[in-house]
Design an enzyme around this catalytic site. Structure first.
Site, PDB file in Angstrom:
ATOM      1  N   GLU A   1     -20.216   3.012  -0.069  1.00 39.54           N
ATOM      2  CA  GLU A   1     -21.175   2.412  -1.020  1.00 39.54           C
ATOM      3  C   GLU A   1     -22.462   3.223  -1.195  1.00 39.54           C
ATOM      4  O   GLU A   1     -23.561   2.675  -1.129  1.00 39.54           O
ATOM      5  CB  GLU A   1     -21.500   0.975  -0.583  1.00 39.54           C
ATOM      6  CG  GLU A   1     -20.248   0.118  -0.456  1.00 39.54           C
ATOM      7  CD  GLU A   1     -20.528  -1.284   0.107  1.00 39.54           C
ATOM      8  OE1 GLU A   1     -21.689  -1.609   0.361  1.00 39.54           O
ATOM      9  OE2 GLU A   1     -19.567  -2.039   0.277  1.00 39.54           O
TER      10      GLU A   1
ATOM     11  N   GLU B   1      -9.990  -3.305  -0.208  1.00 42.42           N
ATOM     12  CA  GLU B   1     -10.552  -4.595   0.249  1.00 42.42           C
ATOM     13  C   GLU B   1     -10.237  -5.717  -0.733  1.00 42.42           C
ATOM     14  O   GLU B   1     -11.093  -6.561  -1.029  1.00 42.42           O
ATOM     15  CB  GLU B   1     -12.077  -4.459   0.421  1.00 42.42           C
ATOM     16  CG  GLU B   1     -12.499  -3.303   1.311  1.00 42.42           C
ATOM     17  CD  GLU B   1     -14.005  -3.232   1.543  1.00 42.42           C
ATOM     18  OE1 GLU B   1     -14.719  -4.201   1.233  1.00 42.42           O
ATOM     19  OE2 GLU B   1     -14.463  -2.196   2.054  1.00 42.42           O
TER      20      GLU B   1
HETATM   21  O1  9MR Z   1     -16.285  -9.058   5.606  1.00 44.47           O
HETATM   22  C1  9MR Z   1     -17.349  -8.375   6.242  1.00 44.47           C
HETATM   23  C2  9MR Z   1     -18.320  -9.379   6.868  1.00 44.47           C
HETATM   24  O2  9MR Z   1     -17.672 -10.084   7.900  1.00 44.47           O
HETATM   25  C3  9MR Z   1     -19.552  -8.648   7.400  1.00 44.47           C
HETATM   26  O3  9MR Z   1     -20.501  -9.598   7.838  1.00 44.47           O
HETATM   27  C4  9MR Z   1     -20.161  -7.753   6.330  1.00 44.47           C
HETATM   28  C5  9MR Z   1     -21.315  -6.921   6.860  1.00 44.47           C
HETATM   29  O4  9MR Z   1     -20.864  -5.993   7.823  1.00 44.47           O
HETATM   30  O5  9MR Z   1     -19.185  -6.879   5.810  1.00 44.47           O
HETATM   31  C6  9MR Z   1     -18.081  -7.517   5.226  1.00 44.47           C
HETATM   32  O6  9MR Z   1     -17.182  -6.540   4.730  1.00 44.47           O
HETATM   33  C7  9MR Z   1     -17.685  -5.733   3.678  1.00 44.47           C
HETATM   34  C8  9MR Z   1     -17.122  -4.326   3.866  1.00 44.47           C
HETATM   35  O7  9MR Z   1     -17.423  -3.849   5.147  1.00 44.47           O
HETATM   36  C9  9MR Z   1     -17.640  -3.382   2.795  1.00 44.47           C
HETATM   37  N1  9MR Z   1     -17.398  -3.906   1.481  1.00 44.47           N
HETATM   38  C10 9MR Z   1     -17.811  -5.282   1.233  1.00 44.47           C
HETATM   39  C11 9MR Z   1     -17.213  -6.207   2.303  1.00 44.47           C
HETATM   40  C12 9MR Z   1     -17.559  -7.656   2.015  1.00 44.47           C
HETATM   41  O8  9MR Z   1     -18.939  -7.845   2.069  1.00 44.47           O
END
Ligand code: 9MR
Length: 380
Positions: A172, A287
């Site tokens: 990102e 994802e």
């Molecule tokens: O699903 C993930 C959540 O449990 C965490 O709190 C968050 C922060 O680390 O990240 C979420 O996963 C994200 C992923 O790592 C990157 N793309 C967006 C995902 C959803 O927010």
């Protein structure tokens, strides 16, 4: 350890058989063979079996802490996926309890699980502006950022070298709304190191693990909306820059957090994937889920809409030969960020956005995804 793994394996299969009477265990299809009637789920037909028979990678984000505490969870993840990714266990916040200390406990457990179940493992991620430990702000600065970034990548990618299918090296990094001409997101890494932090991260990752496919992963590049089109353009420019400068890059991760009530993916993404193919790059759907927070209607109606989005999207992506993997962001509605406090459905019903429901039963999403996998030609 070996005994524990063996026990876990048996426990997982047994638990799955008990909880998931309709979805047969992957162990039935260990050789990659699929039962004659793939549509009859009472005779089996996991996502994994269908994907494996087509040389395709299908999988999900996983929470290793649940493997030993919740056998049905472990069973589902083992049965339905031939590739896993850590939802959180490989992020800085999880791996770096203190500036001078690493904790690989959960990440190692995930690796052991994939090895015990013949699965591949994606690494997510080595460099991101979120999920940074609390100590970061008071510790990392302009003078030591290079050292922190390279040491992290060398240590983490180095530890798992040769065992990782692909690393999301930078996650990102693009934000078309940042106001910068290069479209880069304003992050601590950019602030401390300038745009060259990206090149540095990829070169360091290649050195630390020469066999992992190095991936750039981002969201908001899926639909035909003007915003998504602009971000795709910006990501493409970033990747073209990598290629021009000889920065090692092998794949793009299209996160695919779709919305049931927002714009949907279409020609723009398909053309983007084709452009990446011309650049010799693979594409992973990394994802996938569908947010139905604002979708009105009965559960059955909403299920049908969500499943159709899955079917159309996965079929579109799987029609492109350089799309080689598809992972959903979780396997069960029991554990999805979309049922978290801010994203829960407005009417209070839980979101049903993943292949298995909260009780590990297949949802319409499961069948939509399996049908989409079946559009890919079988390996001979
Ligand atoms: O699903 C993930 C959540 O449990 C965490 O709190 C968050 C922060 O680390 O990240 C979420 O996963 C994200 C992923 O790592 C990157 N793309 C967006 C995902 C959803 O927010």
């Amino acid at each position: 350890m070996e005994n524990r793994r063996e026990f876990l394996k048996i426990a997982c299969v047994a638990a799955t058989a008990a909880v998931l009477p309709k979805v047969a265990s992957a162990s039935h299809f260990a050789q990659g063979s699929v039962p004659p009637d793939q549509d009859d789920i009472s005779t089996g037909g996991s996502l994994r079996a269908h994907a494996t028979a087509r040389n395709f990678l299908v999988g999900c984000a996983a929470i290793p802490q649940k493997f030993s505490t919740e056998p049905p969870y472990a069973g589902a993840v083992a049965d339905q996926a031939n590739i896993l990714v850590a939802e959180n266990a490989m992020k800085w916040a999880a791996l770096r309890p203190a500036p001078d200390r690493f904790d690989f406990h959960a990440a190692d457990e995930l690796l052991a699980f994939t090895q015990a179940h013949g699965q591949k493992l994606r690494g997510h991620n080595l460099c991101w502006h979120e999920s940074i430990p609390a100590w970061f702000a008071g510790t990392v600065n302009k003078d030591n950022a290079r050292q922190f970034l390279t040491q992290h990548i060398q240590t983490v990618a180095g530890r798992y070298a040769g065992k990782i299918h692909s690393w999301d090296v930078v996650n990102e990094a693009v934000d078309t709304k940042s106001g910068r001409p290069d479209g880069l997101r304003k992050t601590p890494w950019l602030e401390f190191l300038g745009p060259s932090y990206l090149d540095l991260a990829y070169h360091t990752a290649r050195q630390a693990d020469p066999t992992a496919l190095l991936t750039y992963n981002d969201y908001g590049i899926e639909t035909d909306s003007a915003d998504d089109a602009a971000k795709r353009e910006q990501v493409l420019r970033l990747i073209q820059g990598f290629k021009k400068r000889g920065v090692p890059i092998d794949a793009i991760g299209v996160q695919s957090h779709l919305s049931a009530t927002g714009p949907l993916p279409g020609r723009g993404l398909r053309d983007f994937v084709r452009e990446l193919r011309r650049m010799n790059l693979q594409v992973f759907v990394t994802e996938l889920d569908v947010n139905e927070q604002k979708l009105e209607g009965s559960e059955q109606e909403c299920d049908a809409i969500v499943a159709k989005i899955y079917k159309n999207y996965a079929s579109m992506m799987l029609a492109e030969p350089n799309v080689t993997a598809l992972l959903t962001w979780g396997i069960t509605d029991r554990y999805t960020w979309l049922n978290g406090p801010k994203l829960a459905r407005l009417d209070g019903r839980p979101q049903r956005c993943l292949p298995l429901d909260a009780n590990y039963r297949p949802t319409p999403v499961f069948f939509a995804l399996r049908d989409a996998i079946d559009t890919r030609r079988k390996a001979t």
